[in-house]
Design an enzyme around this catalytic site. Structure first.
Site, PDB file in Angstrom:
ATOM      1  N   ASN A 260      34.602 -31.427  32.027  1.00 48.65           N
ATOM      2  CA  ASN A 260      34.398 -30.430  30.986  1.00 48.65           C
ATOM      3  C   ASN A 260      35.518 -30.263  29.971  1.00 48.65           C
ATOM      4  O   ASN A 260      35.305 -29.652  28.937  1.00 48.65           O
ATOM      5  CB  ASN A 260      34.146 -29.059  31.617  1.00 48.65           C
ATOM      6  CG  ASN A 260      32.930 -29.045  32.498  1.00 48.65           C
ATOM      7  OD1 ASN A 260      31.842 -29.373  32.051  1.00 48.65           O
ATOM      8  ND2 ASN A 260      33.111 -28.696  33.756  1.00 48.65           N
ATOM      9  N   TYR A 261      36.688 -30.763  30.273  1.00 40.97           N
ATOM     10  CA  TYR A 261      37.806 -30.469  29.383  1.00 40.97           C
ATOM     11  C   TYR A 261      38.503 -31.681  28.791  1.00 40.97           C
ATOM     12  O   TYR A 261      39.203 -31.559  27.806  1.00 40.97           O
ATOM     13  CB  TYR A 261      38.842 -29.620  30.109  1.00 40.97           C
ATOM     14  CG  TYR A 261      38.370 -28.212  30.333  1.00 40.97           C
ATOM     15  CD1 TYR A 261      38.339 -27.312  29.281  1.00 40.97           C
ATOM     16  CD2 TYR A 261      37.924 -27.787  31.563  1.00 40.97           C
ATOM     17  CE1 TYR A 261      37.887 -26.020  29.458  1.00 40.97           C
ATOM     18  CE2 TYR A 261      37.466 -26.490  31.766  1.00 40.97           C
ATOM     19  CZ  TYR A 261      37.455 -25.615  30.700  1.00 40.97           C
ATOM     20  OH  TYR A 261      36.996 -24.339  30.875  1.00 40.97           O
ATOM     21  N   LEU A 262      38.385 -32.801  29.446  1.00 43.35           N
ATOM     22  CA  LEU A 262      39.156 -33.953  28.988  1.00 43.35           C
ATOM     23  C   LEU A 262      38.308 -34.851  28.116  1.00 43.35           C
ATOM     24  O   LEU A 262      37.277 -35.368  28.547  1.00 43.35           O
ATOM     25  CB  LEU A 262      39.658 -34.729  30.204  1.00 43.35           C
ATOM     26  CG  LEU A 262      40.533 -33.895  31.130  1.00 43.35           C
ATOM     27  CD1 LEU A 262      40.932 -34.679  32.352  1.00 43.35           C
ATOM     28  CD2 LEU A 262      41.757 -33.385  30.384  1.00 43.35           C
TER      29      LEU A 262
ATOM     30  N   SER B 131      37.868 -30.442  35.350  1.00 46.57           N
ATOM     31  CA  SER B 131      38.522 -30.777  34.086  1.00 46.57           C
ATOM     32  C   SER B 131      38.031 -32.129  33.576  1.00 46.57           C
ATOM     33  O   SER B 131      37.804 -32.313  32.388  1.00 46.57           O
ATOM     34  CB  SER B 131      40.043 -30.771  34.237  1.00 46.57           C
ATOM     35  OG  SER B 131      40.431 -31.528  35.351  1.00 46.57           O
TER      36      SER B 131
END
EC number: 5.6.2.1
Length: 758
Positions: A715-717, A712
């Site tokens: 790639n996501y935060l 995360s």
DNA sequence: CCTAGCACTTAGTACGACAGAT
DNA sequence: ATCTGTCGTACTAAGTGCTAGG
């Protein structure tokens, strides 16, 4: 606005979630085969329903896509920069639309920085190179020409530019010092003082990914080295010499002998089949049963080899390291549009046995050796093309600047294409990453409307729309993946939202004191189990009941829906919106919210970092990012506990000493006893601090047992959230991001200030 | 439309380097 | 100095989503 439903209740504190996906895989095995027979149901069913209200989607949208690329600077926190001075740039600027221009007039120009470009080849980095060539009329971008051109420039101009260059530099230096005191000494050595700030330049807008690309091609796997005479393979108890081809494949198997894989039927079957293909007809005639094969001598040999490698002397190790560094310098970088950029994976995947994840039907198959003849090279026409190894040829050399890859080949297991691309720190990856977060931020501003809409759609009289709305609700609330269809028998049986089957959910009108609970249990990406019990709204529940009516467990839950339909719908709601944007959005907004909630001003830095990790963990749980508990987990946990106990003892001891010192002081009241007392006080404080640090560490580790934070984070935060948080609370960014991560997120570290809002 | 193919992001794991403990 | 545990990195599989062509 965080309009973010109740993720946290249902996810973070969910005691019902369990992570040991492996234990439960068996269960899925049986199901897998059954559902295949029913697969065609979806198609059959489709014709059952009328297509009456079918919407006609126009293709209008796609033209607007490019615009969106330009937009991405809008929402970010722009800092004023030096004014533009370069005339040439001005000219080019006119080619861009008003918005961009305005930005530039705001002073969003790139500073001059050429000289200090990281370890770059001077040749390509003439001063003009501070900016990518963007003129579209001439795609033949010639570095040589540029250099000449540049030298031809009038002296006046050159001087002026140089001066400005100095100015920017000094400015930068001061800034850098402020920001990264810790790095100071390292920098002085080799590291360039300045990195290229691509984020301060405008982007390509026409699908072009680069104008100039030069690289040295891939590094191939080392050729096979036959085993020494004394290492033998036995068949049916008798030693047997294998042909080099057959031997090589045998070594692949031998190397994996203590891995569980080699005991699996599918693995063994696939391996044996492919191995036999590599055998001479003689060998083929002899070797007919894998169970009669004895690889142990080979296995022992490889174990000894790796042991020997570990035992190598410092000098030998150093030599290898240097050689690796040399290869890295030669093959690990490319020149893309004037900048030397790091390549992510410049080595070709070596041959071996395919290791699929989960119950993969192709596990054990031979992944063949890639030869130059399999390789497609991509570079610019005017670059120095990479040479294939002597006596070989490339499959093809092409010059496609609409793609980002440098090298590609087709892999033989799934027939898919593999690529060599750039590192995440590169401009080309960074821009895309930044763009991704900007899209997610745009979703933030319209997510309320969207949610209202899908709630409305739960009542639609059209089945298709209801399914779409319920699926979207799951994707939004639970951060499920889209769930593309997969080819059966080609991969492990895993699903995402749109491909959920009836067997993957259980409806509980009432469960554990809650109403309308949906129990999810399925294998997702990488065959990681998703297990969750979620209370949903009554309407969703009723819809699910409806979707499941008259269906077999193996039937699709959303039989009228797939990712294409869903994404088409999303595209209409917001430009650039697809199912995965929800994951990015919900992850980032959750982090921001959790950070706000968990961070308290008076904590010390370790405690703050724990808070950060907890916020990060909340996201990882939401996204179901799991890991196998580290093998050494129990042990290291015990060790830590021992340390804590020791520390406690020490603390108790220190406290006793303090007490007696206090007593002494009360009696004597002299300077000496006072000093002694204060010293003891300090000692107690210090130990308390140490103890707390240990305890924090223990908590953190325990909570992290089977949760992977890395995915995360990477790639996501939105990194700007973390950067802003660090700045706000005075936490050094190094505590949150390691070196690689800082390189990847350089753009965010540079541009986000403490009041950045996602 | 529908599908296959392509390009690119996201994912967990194995392993070696390195740092801290003994 | 050696051992041990942690961390960073390389590796590559497995997703998503778009597009071209039938």
């Amino acid at each position: 606005m965080s309009g973010d439903y109740s993720h946290n209740d249902s996810q973070i504190d969910s005691g019902s979630r369990y992570n040991d996906s492996h234990k439960h895989k068996e269960k899925y095995k049986e199901k897998e085969h059954k559902h295949k027979e029913h697969k065609k149901d979806k198609d059959r069913d489709k014709s059952k329903y009328s297509n009456s209200e079918h919407k006609d989607y126009s293709e209008k949208k796609h033209k607007d896509k490019e615009k969106e690329r330009l937009k991405h600077k809008d929402g970010s926190s722009d800092k004023p920069k030096d004014k533009y001075k370069d005339k040439e740039k001005r000219k080019e600027e006119k080619l861009y639309d008003g918005r961009l221009k305005k930005e530039k007039e705001n002073g969003f120009a790139s500073p001059l920085h050429v000289k200090s470009e990281p370890e770059s080849d001077d040749f390509y980095l003439s001063p003009k190179s501070l900016k990518r060539e963007r003129d579209d009329d001439d795609s033949e971008y010639k570095p040589k020409k540029m250099k000449v051109e540049n030298e031809d420039k009038s002296e006046k101009k050159a001087k002026k530019r140089k001066q400005e260059d100095e100015n920017t530099k000094t400015k930068k230096k001061t800034k850098d010092k402020k920001g990264e005191v810790a790095d100071g000494k390292k920098k002085a050595k080799k590291e360039p003082e300045e990195k290229w700030k691509w984020w301060e330049e405008e982007r390509y807008t026409d699908g072009v990914k680069w104008k100039f690309l030069e690289h040295k091609g891939p590094v191939f796997a080392p050729p096979y080295e036959p085993l020494p005479e004394h290492v033998r393979f036995y068949y049916d108890g008798k030693p047997m010499r294998l042909s080099p081809e057959a031997e090589e494949v045998a070594t692949f198997f031998a190397k994996m002998l203590d891995h569980e894989y080699t005991t699996k039927d599918v693995f063994r079957k696939n391996f044996f089949k492919d191995w036999r293909k590599e055998m001479t007809s003689e060998e083929k005639g002899k070797i007919t049963d894998l169970n009669k094969c004895n690889f142990t001598e080979m296995h022992e040999y490889f174990k000894a080899q790796s042991e020997a490698r570990k035992q190598m002397s410092k000098e030998e190790k150093q030599k290898i390291k240097e050689e690796n560094e040399r290869i890295l310098q030669e093959y690990g970088f490319c020149i893309m549009d004037n900048h030397r950029e790091r390549i992510a994976n410049f080595r070709i995947e070596p041959p071996g046995l395919f290791r699929g994840r989960g119950d993969h039907p192709k596990m054990g198959m031979l992944k063949r050796r890639i030869r130059p003849e399999d390789i497609i090279i991509n570079c610019s026409k005017d670059s120095k093309q990479p040479k294939p190894p002597p006596g070989t040829k490339w499959k093809e050399v092409r010059h496609d600047n609409k793609v980002t890859w440098l090298v590609s080949w087709t892999e033989n297991i799934q027939g898919s294409i593999k690529y060599i691309m750039l590192n995440p720190s590169s401009r080309i990856k960074g821009e895309k990453d930044w763009q991704k977060y900007e899209t997610a931020r745009r979703l933030k501003s319209c997510v309320d409307r969207l949610r209202a809409q899908y709630r409305e759609d739960w009542k639609s009289k059209e089945m298709k729309i209801r399914q779409r709305a319920v699926a979207l609700y799951f994707i939004d609330k639970l951060a499920l993946r889209a769930g593309n269809e997969k080819e059966e028998g080609e991969t492990a049986d895993t699903v995402g939202c749109c491909s959920l089957r009836v067997e993957h959910i259980t409806l509980h009108p009432e469960k554990d004191g809650q109403e309308f609970v949906v129990e999810f249990d399925f294998l997702g990406k990488d065959s990681i189990r998703y297990y969750n019990k979620v209370p949903v709204e009554k309407r969703v529940f009723k819809n699910l009941q409806l979707f499941m009516e008259n269906k077999q467990p193996e039937d699709d839950l959303f039989d009228r829906l797939n990712t294409t339909i869903l994404n088409k719908h999303l595209q209409e709601l917001m430009d650039g919106l697809t199912a995965k944007v929800f994951r990015t959005y919900n992850a980032s907004i959750t982090l921001q919210q959790q950070l706000k909630e968990l961070t308290t001003a008076d904590e010390n830095i370790p405690a703050k970092i724990l808070s950060y990790n907890r916020a990060n963990r909340a996201v990882a749980i939401l996204c179901n990012h799991q890991r196998a508990p580290p093998k050494t987990f129990e042990k290291s946990m015990q060790n830590l506990q021992t340390k804590i106990d020791a520390k406690k003892e020490q603390l108790a001891d220190a406290k006793r000493q303090l007490k007696s010192a206090k007593a002494d002081h009360r009696v004597c009241k002299d300077e000496k006893s006072k000093k002694a007392m204060e010293a003891k006080k300090k000692a107690v404080q210090r130990i308390e601090e140490q103890l707390m640090k240990l305890e924090v560490q223990a908590t953190d580790r325990e909570e992290n047992k089977q949760i992977a934070l890395g995915t995360s984070k990477l790639n996501y935060l939105d990194p700007r959230i973390s950067v802003a948080w660090c700045k706000k609370w005075g936490v050094p960014i190094e505590k949150i991001y390691n070196k690689t991560q800082r390189e990847k997120f350089a753009w965010a570290i540079d541009m986000a200030d403490e009041d950045f809002e996602f």
